[in-house]
Design a protein around this motif. Sequence first.
Motif, PDB file in Angstrom:
ATOM      1  N   SER A   1     -10.773   2.750   1.827  1.00  0.00           N
ATOM      2  CA  SER A   1     -10.703   4.184   2.124  1.00  0.00           C
ATOM      3  C   SER A   1      -9.268   4.684   2.033  1.00  0.00           C
ATOM      4  CB  SER A   1     -11.269   4.449   3.516  1.00  0.00           C
ATOM      5  OG  SER A   1     -11.116   5.808   3.870  1.00  0.00           O
TER       6      SER A   1
ATOM      7  N   LYS B   1     -13.969  10.379   1.337  1.00  0.00           N
ATOM      8  CA  LYS B   1     -14.698   9.717   2.417  1.00  0.00           C
ATOM      9  C   LYS B   1     -15.608   8.646   1.834  1.00  0.00           C
ATOM     10  CE  LYS B   1     -17.992  10.528   6.179  1.00  0.00           C
ATOM     11  NZ  LYS B   1     -18.845  11.545   6.855  1.00  0.00           N
TER      12      LYS B   1
ATOM     13  N   ASN C   1     -20.056   2.013   5.766  1.00  0.00           N
ATOM     14  CA  ASN C   1     -18.934   2.947   5.649  1.00  0.00           C
ATOM     15  C   ASN C   1     -18.081   3.004   6.903  1.00  0.00           C
ATOM     16  OD1 ASN C   1     -20.698   4.169   7.380  1.00  0.00           O
ATOM     17  ND2 ASN C   1     -20.897   6.080   6.219  1.00  0.00           N
TER      18      ASN C   1
ATOM     19  N   THR D   1      -7.921   7.250  -0.898  1.00  0.00           N
ATOM     20  CA  THR D   1      -7.386   8.541  -0.451  1.00  0.00           C
ATOM     21  C   THR D   1      -6.018   8.786  -1.073  1.00  0.00           C
ATOM     22  OG1 THR D   1      -8.631   8.484   1.616  1.00  0.00           O
ATOM     23  CG2 THR D   1      -6.665   9.883   1.554  1.00  0.00           C
TER      24      THR D   1
ATOM     25  N   THR E   1     -18.793   6.612   1.567  1.00  0.00           N
ATOM     26  CA  THR E   1     -20.192   6.820   1.977  1.00  0.00           C
ATOM     27  C   THR E   1     -20.970   5.513   2.045  1.00  0.00           C
ATOM     28  OG1 THR E   1     -20.814   7.251  -0.315  1.00  0.00           O
ATOM     29  CG2 THR E   1     -20.229   9.146   1.037  1.00  0.00           C
TER      30      THR E   1
ATOM     31  N   THR F   1     -17.858  18.986  -3.269  1.00  0.00           N
ATOM     32  CA  THR F   1     -17.812  17.540  -3.071  1.00  0.00           C
ATOM     33  C   THR F   1     -18.553  16.840  -4.207  1.00  0.00           C
ATOM     34  OG1 THR F   1     -17.708  17.809  -0.664  1.00  0.00           O
ATOM     35  CG2 THR F   1     -18.398  15.661  -1.507  1.00  0.00           C
TER      36      THR F   1
ATOM     37  N   LEU G   1     -15.090   2.417   9.210  1.00  0.00           N
ATOM     38  CA  LEU G   1     -13.683   2.087   9.014  1.00  0.00           C
ATOM     39  C   LEU G   1     -13.209   0.976   9.945  1.00  0.00           C
ATOM     40  CD1 LEU G   1     -12.163   5.652   8.506  1.00  0.00           C
ATOM     41  CD2 LEU G   1     -13.021   4.034   6.799  1.00  0.00           C
TER      42      LEU G   1
ATOM     43  N   VAL H   1     -17.818   6.908  -2.834  1.00  0.00           N
ATOM     44  CA  VAL H   1     -17.068   7.875  -2.033  1.00  0.00           C
ATOM     45  C   VAL H   1     -17.547   9.279  -2.343  1.00  0.00           C
ATOM     46  CG1 VAL H   1     -15.027   6.382  -1.959  1.00  0.00           C
ATOM     47  CG2 VAL H   1     -15.201   8.132  -3.742  1.00  0.00           C
TER      48      VAL H   1
ATOM     49  N   ALA I   1      -9.634  15.475  -0.119  1.00  0.00           N
ATOM     50  CA  ALA I   1     -10.152  14.545   0.885  1.00  0.00           C
ATOM     51  C   ALA I   1     -11.104  13.560   0.215  1.00  0.00           C
ATOM     52  CB  ALA I   1     -10.871  15.288   2.006  1.00  0.00           C
TER      53      ALA I   1
ATOM     54  N   ASP J   1     -11.783  -0.087   5.517  1.00  0.00           N
ATOM     55  CA  ASP J   1     -10.625   0.731   5.872  1.00  0.00           C
ATOM     56  C   ASP J   1      -9.560   0.672   4.778  1.00  0.00           C
ATOM     57  OD1 ASP J   1      -9.007   2.318   7.756  1.00  0.00           O
ATOM     58  OD2 ASP J   1      -7.755   0.514   7.813  1.00  0.00           O
TER      59      ASP J   1
END
Length: 362
Positions: free
Chosen positions: A233, A268, A222, A237, A270, A306, A224, A297, A266, A230
């Motif tokens: 992600s 992220k 995970n 997003t 994982t 979440t 970036l 994610v 948001a 990256d």
Amino acid sequence: MKRERRSKKPAPAPVAPVEEQDVDGQEATGWTASTAGLSGLARLARAGAWLLVTSGPLLGLLALMTTAAPAEPRKSSTVATAASGTAPAGFAELYVAAYLEAGQGTESTLAPYYASPVTLTNAPGARTATRTVAVASNELSSGYWAVTVAAQVTSHHAGRPDTTAVQYFRVGVQAVGPYWAGGAGAKADGMVGYAASSLPAQVAAPEMVAVGDLAYGTSRGNALADPVVDTASSFLTAYLTGTGDLDRYSSPGTRLRSVSPAPYTAVKVTDSYDNSANGGIQTVPSDGTARRLLVNVAATDAGGQTYPLTYALDLRSRGGRWEVWALTEAPALKSGSSPTAVPRPTNSGPAARSAAPSTPAR
């Protein structure tokens, strides 16, 4: 004896030949003209007769070939239409839900689905269907369907906690109407209707299986700092939160739209996996290199909750960076992989939920 003298008759004067005359297209008169016309007609008739005689075998052969050649069948313009099982399946779902909740004194709730008299001895509401879904639909004969319905059933016990389990029921449904309604075809009166042929039959659940090996054998983690992580992600997003330009992370010509309204605030990464040979290489390869990526994610909504999500992405390299070429419909399977049967849990608690493995099988 005196010889008699015979007087010599003068020779007949020569007769001048009569010339054919054709004045202003008028037919010439006289024997000579008639004989010429008749002789021309005779020659034409003889030529026609010879033509008929010589062409006789050819005409006969053509007639034989025409008779012997099979006539080409006419192509029917009618296209067979397959009946749709959508409406019979929906009818079966409603019927199973009504059946599960019915009881003594409320048998009439089944009348819209099953017309025969029914006598129930259980208490009404002893069980309820919180969800029903048709999982199989098979047309046994024209307009007659066997529908299997999965129902999430909650049983209510006096003095004990409720129990919930997924149960399966099979229903025979006869459909009347056109093909789009699941029937045998259009009726003159335009009637569309459905009827169950019996009470539902509870049947065994289908086999539980484990998915075959996925085509993502290398862990990317995970971090970036890895360009491929990256890119994933940033793309997800923008896709899930509506912030950022989605086209900036997509290949030219790729048409993708963000989820709207945005369900999360948001995102992220994982964990992630791809189909590269070396997980340690972080430089972007030459233009046109393809890469498959599976991304897990954690997406956070406006209320602070979440939720885990998994996305399968196809990427292409261009200009020293990775770009998302496609958001695939499902994770890719390794070539030749197949599902395997697994034992079904026997506990009577809440229905077990199948979850994808956190790491793809290598």
